[in-house]
Design a protein around this motif. Structure first.
Motif, mmCIF file in Angstrom:
data_model
loop_
_atom_site.group_PDB
_atom_site.id
_atom_site.type_symbol
_atom_site.label_atom_id
_atom_site.label_comp_id
_atom_site.label_asym_id
_atom_site.label_seq_id
_atom_site.Cartn_x
_atom_site.Cartn_y
_atom_site.Cartn_z
ATOM 1 N N GLU A 1 9.080 -5.154 -7.077
ATOM 2 C CA GLU A 1 8.218 -4.083 -6.624
ATOM 3 C C GLU A 1 7.679 -3.364 -7.846
ATOM 4 O O GLU A 1 8.225 -3.454 -8.951
ATOM 5 N N TYR B 1 3.712 -5.815 0.651
ATOM 6 C CA TYR B 1 4.117 -4.653 1.438
ATOM 7 C C TYR B 1 3.833 -3.375 0.641
ATOM 8 O O TYR B 1 4.054 -3.316 -0.578
ATOM 9 N N ASP C 1 0.699 1.237 8.399
ATOM 10 C CA ASP C 1 1.238 1.307 9.749
ATOM 11 C C ASP C 1 1.274 2.760 10.177
ATOM 12 O O ASP C 1 1.858 3.610 9.497
ATOM 13 N N ASN D 1 9.050 -8.778 -2.629
ATOM 14 C CA ASN D 1 10.278 -9.112 -1.929
ATOM 15 C C ASN D 1 11.320 -8.061 -2.286
ATOM 16 O O ASN D 1 10.985 -7.033 -2.875
ATOM 17 N N ALA E 1 12.520 -4.537 8.013
ATOM 18 C CA ALA E 1 13.028 -4.808 6.679
ATOM 19 C C ALA E 1 14.546 -4.778 6.684
ATOM 20 O O ALA E 1 15.171 -3.989 5.990
ATOM 21 N N THR F 1 0.898 -2.826 4.855
ATOM 22 C CA THR F 1 0.660 -4.016 4.037
ATOM 23 C C THR F 1 -0.626 -3.852 3.251
ATOM 24 O O THR F 1 -1.416 -2.924 3.523
ATOM 25 N N ILE G 1 4.954 0.427 -0.107
ATOM 26 C CA ILE G 1 6.113 1.307 0.084
ATOM 27 C C ILE G 1 5.799 2.739 -0.343
ATOM 28 O O ILE G 1 6.581 3.645 -0.067
ATOM 29 N N SER H 1 13.722 1.754 8.230
ATOM 30 C CA SER H 1 13.697 0.430 7.610
ATOM 31 C C SER H 1 13.944 -0.661 8.631
ATOM 32 O O SER H 1 13.270 -1.674 8.664
ATOM 33 N N ILE I 1 3.909 -1.090 -4.414
ATOM 34 C CA ILE I 1 3.983 -2.205 -3.478
ATOM 35 C C ILE I 1 5.271 -2.980 -3.735
ATOM 36 O O ILE I 1 5.944 -2.788 -4.745
ATOM 37 N N ARG I 2 5.577 -3.894 -2.784
ATOM 38 C CA ARG I 2 6.765 -4.744 -2.901
ATOM 39 C C ARG I 2 6.382 -6.165 -2.487
ATOM 40 O O ARG I 2 5.716 -6.373 -1.480
ATOM 41 N N THR J 1 8.955 0.002 4.184
ATOM 42 C CA THR J 1 7.539 -0.347 4.077
ATOM 43 C C THR J 1 6.740 0.505 5.045
ATOM 44 O O THR J 1 7.163 0.764 6.166
#
Length: 616
Positions: free
Chosen positions: A588, A568, A601, A584, A387, A544, A570, A382, A581-582, A541
């Motif tokens: 999510e 993001y 990534d 903030n 994050a 994206t 996850i 993280s 996804i998230r 995460t």
């Protein structure tokens, strides 16, 4: 000394010399032009050099300029920029005072020279014409004299011959008299032309040519004086900027003298001070006494749950405590099934397929034998992906305090900006109320309400961060041996989470033992970290995504997204057609995979796959 008297017969040479003088002047103009181009190029290179090493905005380099040495370097860069400006001034002054002026003067000089030599050629042509007239008169006088002499001889011959009639003799006599008269007339004309030529020649060589040559001489002398003055100006332009350049150099020297090595050393302490204290002495452990060792999972759990026992440090033990890792709460319930109307022709809800991998992953993370290792791994991942927690709990106490204080200051500045805007709008509203023709007072009410909400939100944020700051400042004075141990383990938390997990369960000979791990583990006082461990650890995460279409998340477990929104990822699609996804830290959920374009990534994806294999 005058060219008119000394060089009366050097018209052609003077013409060549004056042309050479103009060529020299033009050569000097070209030299000054090239000098101005060099100055401009040098100034441009200096400016580019200064700009190249200027700190970039919103970058790490700006933080480096807290030190006096780097501030002195920044001052040097700024002074070099001013130094470059003086070279631009040199170029501008030389262009206007030398190049421009001399270029105009050369044009005038060429016109003046042309006029003088035109007058000289005209005078020469006039004297040559007079000479030709004199020569013609002289030849005519000579011819008439010869003709008169032959006529006289012919008359004398006829007069001596007794056989010639009297009439022929008279005719020869008249012809001889006529030729004599013509010779006399030619003589008189020749004499008059000669006197006129002598007068013209005298005026030419003693009046006209000296005057013309004198003007040419004065013209050439002015050219010489002008080029000398330009050379003085050339030096004066440089001399005028020397005081300013000297000031620039003085400022650089002053900046260098302002460097304070003690202050820079103190800034290093403030930048990297963790707030911990060095560890104390290690107690001697007597291995000659029999020791009871247990390797069962229950004993390990009991040992970890006992917060009253003192921490132990074996000679070959490795750090087991991760001081800023929060405990995971039980996994959240999976999202409810989505109705077919929510996603037309879309995939089934995640609940209808299978429980998400993240839920099984969280359950696995809470198992006692692996909780330390995978919490550390998860936290490290993280932090690596950027994050970090909002309260900066991943930082050492002193650095956390500084970050929180910086955040409070930034929020206070934002509040002040919003309040300034609100005050300005309030004044504008008062003006509109007093003068309705200037605008509608009700038009600013919405903006005023929005500013009020923003100020209230910012104040709540300030209170939240000030609470964390007060908590940190209250903890900083409490320095225990336990905390000093944690300071030495902090770096390993972010850089070697996976390796330390493996090392914690290895014996010195490389074998895997629970006993060694249990014996060397430190017990964390519940009062320091239990509250933080009780919070739910957010999933890291892994990439994206961009929303291709708008999705209204009306069912439980889903989240609404707008077209073009960046979020993001996850948890990627596991074959059920949904991606987690998230937006903030608080928002999510799941969206249909076909509604988003995912950018994973690579590093995070590989780590997540390795965790998936372990959990299975």
């Amino acid at each position: 000394m005058s060219w008119g008297t000394e060089l009366w017969d050097q018209f052609d040479n003077l013409e060549k010399h004056t042309q050479w003088g103009i060529d020299v002047l033009e050569k000097y103009i070209k030299f000054v032009k090239e000098r101005t181009e060099i100055e401009l190029s040098y100034a441009k290179q200096l400016r580019n050099l200064s700009k190249k090493y200027q700190p970039k905005k919103n970058s790490k380099e700006e933080e480096e300029y807290r030190y006096t040495s780097t501030r002195a370097f920044l001052a040097t860069l700024n002074e070099m920029n001013d130094y470059a400006g003086q070279h631009e001034v040199i170029s501008e002054n030389m262009t206007s005072l030398i190049t421009g002026e001399l270029t105009r003067y050369v044009q005038e000089l060429k016109q003046e020279r042309k006029s003088h030599f035109h007058d000289g050629r005209k005078a020469q042509q006039h004297i040559e014409t007079c000479w030709k007239q004199l020569e013609a008169s002289k030849r005519r006088f000579e011819r008439d004299c010869k003709e008169a002499d032959r006529a006289q001889q012919y008359f004398e011959k006829m007069d001596a011959d007794i056989n010639v009639t009297k009439a022929d003799v008279e005719k020869a006599r008249q012809q001889a008299q006529l030729r004599h008269q013509m010779a006399e007339d030619s003589k008189a004309e020749y004499s008059s032309t000669l006197q006129k030529f002598n007068s013209e020649q005298h005026d030419h060589y003693y009046t006209h040519i000296p005057n013309i040559f004198q003007k040419i001489q004065e013209m050439e002398e002015r050219r010489i004086v002008r080029i000398g003055e330009s050379m003085k100006t050339f030096a004066e332009v440089d001399r005028q900027v020397i005081p300013i350049i000297g000031k620039c150099l003085d400022e650089i020297t002053k900046a260098a003298e302002s460097i304070d090595h003690k202050n820079d050393s103190q800034l290093v302490i403030e930048a990297f001070k963790s707030g911990f204290e060095p560890p104390g002495d290690i107690d001697f452990e007597d291995f000659t006494q029999p020791m009871k060792r247990t390797v069962s999972e229950s004993s390990l759990s009991n040992s970890r749950g006992d917060g009253k026992s003192e921490p132990k440090f074996g000679g070959k033990s490795k750090g087991k405590l991760w001081p800023f890792i929060k405990k995971n709460k039980p996994p959240p319930p999976p999202p409810a099934s989505a109705s077919p109307s929510a996603v037309p022709n879309g995939p089934q809800s995640p609940k209808q397929q299978k429980e998400p991998l993240s839920h099984r992953f969280n359950e696995f993370m809470t198992s006692k034998p692996k909780i330390h290792c995978f919490r550390s791994l998860k936290r490290g991942l993280s932090l690596k992906l950027g994050a970090g927690p909002e309260d900066f709990s991943n930082l050492p106490p002193e650095q956390r305090r500084k970050k929180l204080q910086q955040k409070v200051d930034e929020l206070n500045k934002d509040i002040q900006k919003e309040m300034d805007q609100r005050d300005a709008l309030t004044k504008m509203k008062d003006v509109y109320i007093k003068n309705p023709q200037m605008g509608d007072a009700a038009s600013v009410d919405h903006r005023l309400a929005e500013l009020g909400q923003n100020i209230e939100k910012l104040r709540l944020e300030v209170q939240k961060f000030e609470g964390w700051l007060a908590e940190v400042e209250g903890r900083l004075p409490l320095r225990t041996d336990q905390a000093r141990r944690q300071s030495g383990l902090y770096e390993a938390q972010n850089t070697a989470a996976v390796n330390s997990c493996a090392q914690d369960r290895e014996s010195p000979d490389g074998s895997y033992t629970e006993e060694q791990s249990q014996e060397t583990e430190m017990k964390v006082p519940a009062t320091d970290f239990d509250d933080e461990f009780d919070d739910e650890e957010p999933l890291p995460t892994i990439g994206t995504c961009k929303a291709l279409y708008t999705f209204e998340g009306q069912n439980e477990g889903t989240i609404s997204v707008a077209e073009g929104e960046m979020l993001y990822v996850i948890e990627e699609d596991k074959g059920d057609g949904w991606t987690r996804i998230r937006r903030n830290e608080d928002e999510e959920g799941y969206v249909p995979t076909s509604y988003v374009e995912v950018y994973l990534d690579k590093n995070a994806k590989d780590v997540y796959k390795s965790l998936q294999k372990i959990s299975e």
